[in-house]
Design an enzyme around this catalytic site. Structure first.
Site, PDB file in Angstrom:
ATOM      1  N   ASP A 109      16.193  68.216  35.685  1.00 32.94           N
ATOM      2  CA  ASP A 109      17.520  68.042  35.113  1.00 32.94           C
ATOM      3  C   ASP A 109      18.577  68.107  36.221  1.00 32.94           C
ATOM      4  O   ASP A 109      18.553  68.996  37.062  1.00 32.94           O
ATOM      5  CB  ASP A 109      17.783  69.135  34.068  1.00 32.94           C
ATOM      6  CG  ASP A 109      19.110  68.946  33.337  1.00 32.94           C
ATOM      7  OD1 ASP A 109      19.596  67.793  33.280  1.00 32.94           O
ATOM      8  OD2 ASP A 109      19.643  69.940  32.824  1.00 32.94           O
ATOM      9  N   HIS A 121      21.011  76.935  32.473  1.00 27.41           N
ATOM     10  CA  HIS A 121      19.995  77.035  31.429  1.00 27.41           C
ATOM     11  C   HIS A 121      19.652  78.510  31.220  1.00 27.41           C
ATOM     12  O   HIS A 121      19.256  79.190  32.169  1.00 27.41           O
ATOM     13  CB  HIS A 121      18.718  76.308  31.820  1.00 27.41           C
ATOM     14  CG  HIS A 121      18.898  74.841  32.056  1.00 27.41           C
ATOM     15  ND1 HIS A 121      18.014  74.101  32.811  1.00 27.41           N
ATOM     16  CD2 HIS A 121      19.845  73.971  31.631  1.00 27.41           C
ATOM     17  CE1 HIS A 121      18.395  72.842  32.839  1.00 27.41           C
ATOM     18  NE2 HIS A 121      19.524  72.737  32.146  1.00 27.41           N
ATOM     19  N   THR A 134      16.300  78.137  36.351  1.00 25.09           N
ATOM     20  CA  THR A 134      15.552  79.330  36.732  1.00 25.09           C
ATOM     21  C   THR A 134      16.009  79.849  38.093  1.00 25.09           C
ATOM     22  O   THR A 134      16.012  79.121  39.072  1.00 25.09           O
ATOM     23  CB  THR A 134      14.052  79.010  36.785  1.00 25.09           C
ATOM     24  OG1 THR A 134      13.662  78.348  35.581  1.00 25.09           O
ATOM     25  CG2 THR A 134      13.231  80.262  36.963  1.00 25.09           C
ATOM     26  N   MET A 141      13.661  74.888  37.512  1.00 25.97           N
ATOM     27  CA  MET A 141      12.427  74.175  37.259  1.00 25.97           C
ATOM     28  C   MET A 141      12.729  72.828  36.605  1.00 25.97           C
ATOM     29  O   MET A 141      13.663  72.708  35.817  1.00 25.97           O
ATOM     30  CB  MET A 141      11.549  75.021  36.330  1.00 25.97           C
ATOM     31  CG  MET A 141      10.124  74.534  36.166  1.00 25.97           C
ATOM     32  SD  MET A 141       9.230  75.578  34.994  1.00 25.97           S
ATOM     33  CE  MET A 141       9.511  77.195  35.729  1.00 25.97           C
TER      34      MET A 141
END
Length: 354
Positions: free
Chosen positions: A293, A197, A171, A290
């Site tokens: 990971d 992501h 994010t 967020m």
């Protein structure tokens, strides 16, 4: 209650958005704007918890409205956009300007069956993100001075030649990734492998490589399984949509393996492989996002002698993944993306020469 502002010029789409939100009594639509100027005005007056933002608006665009909002009244923004190529590029520009996430508009096919549920779930998540005045939103910023960045650790006297740079982001990542890559030296020859992501359709994600290439002036493309790392000097390779990216036997590999941290591609998969394959001849950069990971993978890289970086809180859209890395001691340096690029060039000057 989660107070939602809908920004959409289509009457039909506004009705669809209201209907999609209706099953959740905690999602309350507090206002609707049909153009960018009205969106900025309502944000300041209503102070919603989250905004759904269309990109193609009359008057000032959704991108310009996003920049104004993030400069004047920072609010979590979910871009709800179509997969039209022009709109896709505006969407990525909005993400770089501080919008938090993107959801594709209904396509009118079987994929629409759970669209309302995905919208409600995404809005709940996005509304919890603490956003700040975004660096790209420079409106009214003239004359202000940036907060000083803490000095980094001393540069090691000797370091091995840099074989690869591994980057992970989520994010807020499009803007941070752009800043990092853009600030690398023009003749930087070391391959960059990146996992970003993107919670959107494959059509949305595929356009990201073209957008990033245009933003940075670099050779950016999606990775192809089996490519030797030695043949991608000076290139930026991205993990394709829904595929893990990793390195084995000095080859770029792709995998449909199980998600990690509910993510595929996962940053940890890339970082762990780079730690094993390259050891001290690698650099790892964990950017805004967020969750957690990438944190344990970055720690593995550091334990194998790699130079490791985590983005600092002040420049993050979401200080989640980098925070986890800092907490477990995975990051040797905590810096904004541009300073990461400068430090990589300082640490490994041989990487910038052919």
């Amino acid at each position: 209650m989660i107070r939602v502002l809908i920004v959409e010029d289509s009457l039909t789409m506004r009705h669809h958005l209201r209907e999609a939100l209706a099953p959740d009594p905690e999602l309350q639509v507090v206002g609707e704007a049909v153009d960018g100027e009205h969106a900025v005005e309502l944000t300041g007056r209503l102070r919603p918890d989250v905004i759904t933002m269309d990109m193609m608006l009359p008057g000032i665009s959704g991108l310009a409205a996003t920049e104004h909002i993030m400069a004047e009244h920072p609010t979590p923004i979910l871009v709800v956009s179509s997969a039209d190529r022009q709109e896709l590029f505006s969407t990525y520009n909005a993400l770089a300007a501080g919008a938090v996430d993107v959801l594709e508009k209904p396509r009118g096919d079987d994929s629409d069956a759970d669209w309302g549920r995905r919208l409600r779930t995404t809005l709940r998540i996005v509304s919890r993100i603490r956003v700040i005045t975004h660096p790209r939103a420079r409106l009214g910023a003239r004359g202000r001075t940036a907060a000083p960045v803490p000095p980094a650790s001393p540069v090691p006297v000797a370091a091995p030649a840099l074989g690869v740079v591994a980057v992970g982001s989520s994010t807020g990542g499009p803007g941070a990734l752009t800043e990092l890559i853009r600030e690398l030296p023009p003749n930087f020859a070391t391959p960059v492998l990146a996992v970003q992501h993107i919670a959107a359709s494959e059509q949305f994600a595929v356009a990201f490589s073209d957008w990033l290439a245009g933003q940075t002036g670099r050779n950016v493309r999606y990775a192809i399984d089996g490519t030797p790392v030695s043949r991608i000097a000076g290139q930026v390779l991205l993990a394709p949509p829904d595929r893990h990216l990793y390195v084995r036997d000095k080859l770029v590999r792709l995998s449909d393996g199980p998600p990690r941290h509910s993510c595929r591609p996962a940053v940890d998969v890339l970082f762990e492989s780079v730690a094993a394959e390259f050891g001290p001849s690698a650099a790892g950069c964990l950017l805004t996002g967020m969750g957690r990971d990438g944190a344990t993978g970055l720690l593995q890289m550091r334990n194998r002698g790699a130079i490791t970086f985590a983005q600092d809180e002040g420049s993050c859209v979401v200080y989640g993944m980098p925070r986890e890395a800092a907490l477990i001691g995975a990051a040797a340096y905590v810096l904004p993306p541009a300073r990461m690029a400068g430090r990589i060039a300082e640490l490994h000057p041989v990487a910038g020469r052919r």
